[in-house]
Every structure is written in structure tokens, then in C-alpha cells.
Design a protein around this motif. Structure first.
Motif, short mmCIF file in Angstrom:
data_model
loop_
_atom_site.label_atom_id
_atom_site.label_comp_id
_atom_site.label_asym_id
_atom_site.label_seq_id
_atom_site.Cartn_x
_atom_site.Cartn_y
_atom_site.Cartn_z
N VAL A 1 0.75 -1.19 0.07
CA VAL A 1 0.17 -0.07 0.12
C VAL A 1 0.94 1.15 0.00
O VAL A 1 0.60 2.16 -0.60
CB VAL A 1 -0.97 -0.20 1.23
N LEU A 2 2.04 1.16 0.67
CA LEU A 2 2.78 2.49 0.65
C LEU A 2 3.30 2.70 -0.59
O LEU A 2 3.45 3.87 -1.21
CB LEU A 2 4.01 2.31 1.79
N ARG A 3 3.82 1.62 -1.22
CA ARG A 3 4.09 1.82 -2.61
C ARG A 3 2.93 2.28 -3.54
O ARG A 3 3.02 3.13 -4.54
CB ARG A 3 4.65 0.41 -3.20
N GLY A 4 1.75 1.86 -3.37
CA GLY A 4 0.54 2.26 -4.02
C GLY A 4 0.18 3.86 -3.85
O GLY A 4 -0.14 4.45 -4.66
N ILE A 5 0.48 4.19 -2.52
CA ILE A 5 0.26 5.60 -2.22
C ILE A 5 1.22 6.50 -2.96
O ILE A 5 1.23 7.69 -3.40
CB ILE A 5 0.60 5.79 -0.87
N GLU A 6 2.86 6.09 -3.09
CA GLU A 6 3.81 6.60 -3.96
C GLU A 6 3.36 6.79 -5.31
O GLU A 6 3.64 7.87 -6.08
CB GLU A 6 5.13 5.91 -3.49
#
Length: 543
Positions: free
Chosen positions: A450-455
Motif C-alpha cells: 500500500v505504501l508503494r501504491g500511495i507513492e
């Protein structure tokens, strides 16, 4: 008063305007009972320090494929191997050496764009695998690569064979199958492998949700279970129930059955029932841990394989993709399903598919009203400005995947060309128009972190350093966080129970080493996940 737990030494961004920040969170019976001064004089069975972590509501990936992802963790991974096709062949050779004669070889993660647009040669695959049938799934999930042994078992090579509706066995110039199966044609081979046993699916759920916990995921939508080429067993819901009972389900699951399983139900004629699943189960059945979401429909294919249905031809090509079935057949199925009490989640990637999906959903809502669990357009990859108002006015959710930017963003830009690329996987336009944009990954078709998705929502950077679509579609970190938390909950019809850190809601949250807005945009994915809490209990603890 004594409660179950108090979490301290934290900086909570609650996403609740009534109390935007908090330093302490109290939990009783799996729900948040209070914050900060509300906990004065309260004792707890456990006091857990989070060491100054940034706390956000638990992440919710509303469109992923959890059991499928778990199965890939036990398969041969051929994702972007550095040595190109020789490395793919080497990985298959290694697998063949330990696979008994006649047994299946399963591989996953192949993307032709990672290999200069090339597919493995069928003759080379046959040489490596011999009589062991091969099923190698493309990353997108919309195509697969098989060998001759698999095609023989599926009777694809027999005289008089014809392509199934909504799919294609790709052939060369001489009319010989190449081993590439598109869309529904995959099912010809998959049906030789499925249904998977409950033990296998439970193990896959166990592996997948253990992975999720380490990434801060506390809720997800498994999009397309039980039936069709995307399902694993007609009793897949039982696997989820067993996983929960055995302590192997570490996140809350909204299950979206695949529409292929719908059929006529012999209900009383006065009920106006269309088509459904046995016993009249429908969207909303379940509890806070496992529930049924919308029915998943496939309107078209994928941009990565240029099977998504466009209004105009792909850039430099002589075809616009295709729908999965006759447009009127799909329309009737959607209307009949909605009449039976189901919400619908319609996979529509190309703009022609979005046209049809929107018309069908609006028609269904006009006839039967809106549902507590909103209707959705899955992916919504090519959306025009005129679609935005229709989506917003009718409360229809979209689930575009920013995570596709890194892996296939460059290819999609090329497939659509300069005039249409600004429409690819929009984000800011949805937010500004008041459309519910729910965070999702389509994992394992893309990186599900998810953090990669947010990025990815913030930068939209592709592998070659370009921008997927248009830079004007970039979100702020706070908008991207909301997509995976508060908006995701509302889009799943679960906003009363999750999505913000509020008194009375489920005690689901993630503790991070930093807030995504406090680091450089290209460093968001590197933020550490210190802990994940589900109902007040740790599912991941790296303190």
C-alpha cells in the motif's frame, strides 16, 4: 473502568474531523472506546507503547486477489528476470527437473513487456517440459502461456476447435497455436487444474494475509472468487471460513463472487428475482470479519495485452480490443443480478467498456435504487470527462490502480498514444469531481504494497522515468492515504465500522515510522511498518 488495551506514545492521524489527532487510543471488545483525556483514570489489561510511531487507519485494498496471490507465493516466479528469456527457460528447466512426469508445472508473473515484447517459443517450452503440462500466468491475469502437453489435455489441438466466447487461442501466420491464451481461453487449461482443494486455498490465504499484515493491510476485497477463470473453487467461501477458524485470516475480507456462477433461482414469481446464487445469498451477508461484496463482472480485458475494449483502435494497430461477451448479454446479466439484491462491480478498462458499464449500472439503479454497498467500476482505466459527472451523480465507485505505473505504465502510454494517454488511470480528476476513488492494487497483477501504491498515486512514475498518463492526475499524500482508508471503507459500504480512527469503530490501524507527507514523494514506499493492529490485537509487530 478497566478496558482491554491502551496504545500510547503515538501520533495518530485519525482522518476524523471531529478529532484529527490523538496520542493515546483505548480499545475494548475490538473497538475504539476513546482517546487521550477520555482515557484519564482508565486502566487496561495491556498498555502498548508504539514508540512515537505515526498511526493511520488500517489500510484497505478493495480490489486484490488474495487466494491467487497466496498461490503465486508457492509458484515459479518469472517476473522481470534480469537475463531475459534465457532466465525464464532456466527457471522452467529447474522446475521440470524436480517435477514428476505428467505432473503440472505452474509459473506466474510473466509480462511480455518485461521481455522486449516477446513471448517464449512454444518449441522451446516443449523441449524443456516434455510431457509435463505447463500453465504460466501473465502478470495481468488476462492471458496465460501453456505448452503443447497442456493444449493436448485441453483438446485445443483437436480438429474443429473454436475459440470460447470472450477469449482467444493465439495462432501464428500458419494458423498454429503459439501457446498464448487470452482472456476466457485460459479456462480451457485452468479447468484441468481446478478446483483447488480447501487445504490448498486455506494455505494460500494464510500466506497472503501474513504478507498483508507486514504491510499494514487490515481489510481487503478479494475480487472475483469461486467461479470463472479467476476463481479457485466453487466452495471458496468455505476456505475463508476455515482460514478464520484456524487463525489463518489476518485481515477482514469482503468477498466478491465472480458472475460466472450466477444462475436462475426458483423463487416465487412475486419476488421479482433475477439471477443469483443458491439460497438467495447476496451482497451484505456476513459480519465484520467476512462478508459478501458486489458480484464481479468482466466487461472487457486488459490494456497490457490490448484486449480492453476501446472506442477507437489501439495506437498503430488495426483493432480496438473486444468485450468479453455480446453487449446485450452482459447488460441483461447485470440488470438481472442487480434485481436480485446484489451490488455489482464491473471490470471496465477501455472507454467503450466504461461506456457500457456505466449505462448498465445507471439503468439498474434507476429501476431498483441504490444499494448500501455502492456499485463500482473496476479499474476505470480510460475515463473521459463526460463520464465523471455520471459517476459522481450516481454514487458509482472507481478503483483505478496507480500501482500499474511502474510495471506497465510505459506500455499503456504507447498503446493509447499521445492523444489518449491523459485519460489513463486518472485519479485527481475523480477526487475533484467528487467520485469515490478507492485504493486498490489488483495484486498479484501489480505490487500490492500500500505504501508503494500511495507513492504511485503521488508520483505516477513509470519504469522508464515517464509519467503514467498525465501528471495532472497526481494525488497529494493525504488524498492517497484517504483512498486506502476512509474512502475505501465508504466504497465498500463499511464506513460506519472502519476507515477512520473514531470512537465506536473497529480498532484497526497501522503504525508507521513516518507520515507519507513528511518524506520525499519517491521515498514513501520505503517507510517502515512498525506494527499492524486488527481489532486491538497485533497481526504484525516489529517494534
Amino acid at each position: 473502568m478497566n478496558i482491554d488495551a491502551i496504545f500510547t506514545d503515538l501520533d495518530a492521524h485519525t482522518l476524523d474531523p471531529a478529532r484529527p489527532r490523538a496520542q493515546k487510543i483505548g480499545v475494548f471488545a475490538g473497538r475504539i472506546i476513546g482517546f487521550d483525556e477520555e482515557l484519564d483514570g482508565v486502566t487496561a489489561d495491556r498498555v502498548e507503547s508504539l514508540g512515537g510511531a505515526t498511526v493511520l487507519p488500517g489500510f484497505n485494498d478493495v480490489h486484490c486477489h488474495t487466494a491467487w496471490f497466496g498461490l503465486t507465493l508457492a509458484s515459479i516466479d518469472v517476473t522481470a528476470l534480469p537475463g531475459g528469456l534465457p532466465d525464464v527457460y532456466a527457471a522452467l528447466e529447474k522446475a521440470a527437473a524436480t517435477t514428476p512426469s505428467g505432473e503440472w508445472i505452474n509459473a506466474t508473473g510473466y509480462a511480455h513487456r518485461d521481455y522486449d515484447g516477446q513471448y517464449p517459443e512454444l518449441s522451446r517450452l516443449d523441449e524443456i517440459t516434455g510431457d509435463r503440462p505447463l500453465f504460466m500466468r501473465q502478470t495481468s491475469g488476462h492471458a496465460a502461456i501453456v505448452n503443447t502437453a497442456a493444449m493436448k489435455r485441453a483438446r485445443i489441438l483437436e480438429p474443429g476447435f473454436s475459440d470460447p466466447v470472450g477469449g482467444k487461442v493465439v495462432t501464428d501466420a500458419a494458423g498454429r497455436p503459439t501457446g498464448l491464451l487470452e482472456e476466457t481461453a485460459q479456462g480451457l487449461v485452468q479447468d484441468l487444474i481446478r478446483p483447488y482443494s480447501l487445504d490448498t486455498i486455506v494455505e494460500a490465504i494464510d500466506l497472503a494475509t501474513a504478507y498483508y499484515a507486514k504491510e499494514g493491510i487490515t481489510s481487503f476485497g478479494d475480487c472475483g472468487i469461486a467461479y470463472g477463470w479467476i476463481g479457485h473453487s466453487p466452495i471458496e467461501i468455505t476456505a475463508y471460513l476455515r482460514a478464520r477458524e484456524e487463525g489463518k485470516l489476518r485481515a477482514r475480507a469482503q468477498l466478491l463472487p465472480q458472475a460466472d456462477g450466477l444462475h436462475e433461482i426458483a423463487a416465487n414469481s412475486a419476488d421479482g428475482f433475477g439471477i443469483g446464487l443458491d439460497a438467495g445469498v447476496r451482497t451484505g451477508l456476513g459480519d465484520e470479519f467476512i462478508s459478501l461484496g458486489p458480484v464481479k463482472f468482466f466487461m472487457d480485458g486488459a490494456l497490457s495485452g490490448e484486449t480492453a475494449a476501446l472506442r477507437k483502435n489501439y495506437e498503430g494497430k488495426d483493432h480496438p480490443g473486444y468485450l468479453q461477451d455480446d453487449a446485450e448479454v452482459l447488460r441483461k446479466q447485470i440488470l438481472d443480478t442487480y434485481a436480485s439484491g446484489w451490488s455489482v462491480a464491473v471490470h471496465a478498462i477501455g472507454d467503450a467498456a466504461v461506456d457500457a458499464a456505466l449505462a448498465n449500472i445507471v439503468d439498474a439503479q434507476t429501476r431498483h435504487g441504490r444499494r448500501a454497498v455502492p456499485n463500482r467500476i473496476e479499474h476505470a482505466a480510460l475515463v473521459h470527462d463526460e463520464h465523471l459527472t455520471t459517476l459522481a451523480d450516481n454514487g458509482i465507485v472507481v478503483t483505478p490502480q496507480a500501482a500499474f505505473a511502474e510495471g506497465i505504465g510505459d506500455g499503456m502510454n504507447a498503446s493509447l498514444g499521445p492523444e489518449r494517454r491523459s485519460l489513463i488511470y486518472r485519479a485527481k480528476s475523480f477526487v475533484d469531481a467528487g467520485v469515490l476513488l478507492a485504493g486498490s492494487s489488483d495484486r498479484p497483477c501489480a505490487d500490492g504494497n500500500v505504501l508503494r501504491g500511495i507513492e504511485a498515486y503521488v508520483t505516477r512514475k513509470t519504469r522508464d522515468g515517464d509519467i503514467m498518463g498525465s501528471a495532472v492526475e497526481c494525488l497529494t499524500p493525504d488524498e492517497a492515504i484517504a483512498a486506502y482508508t476512509s474512502v475505501a471503507a465508504e466504497a465498500s459500504g463499511q464506513g460506519a465500522d472502519k476507515g477512520t480512527l473514531s470512537r465506536g469503530k473497529l480498532a484497526d490501524f497501522v503504525a508507521l515510522d513516518a507520515h507519507p507527507a513528511e518524506v520525499a514523494p519517491n521515498q514513501i514506499a520505503q517507510i517502515g511498518v512498525r506494527a499492524t493492529v486488527l481489532g486491538g490485537r497485533f497481526t504484525h509487530d516489529a517494534r
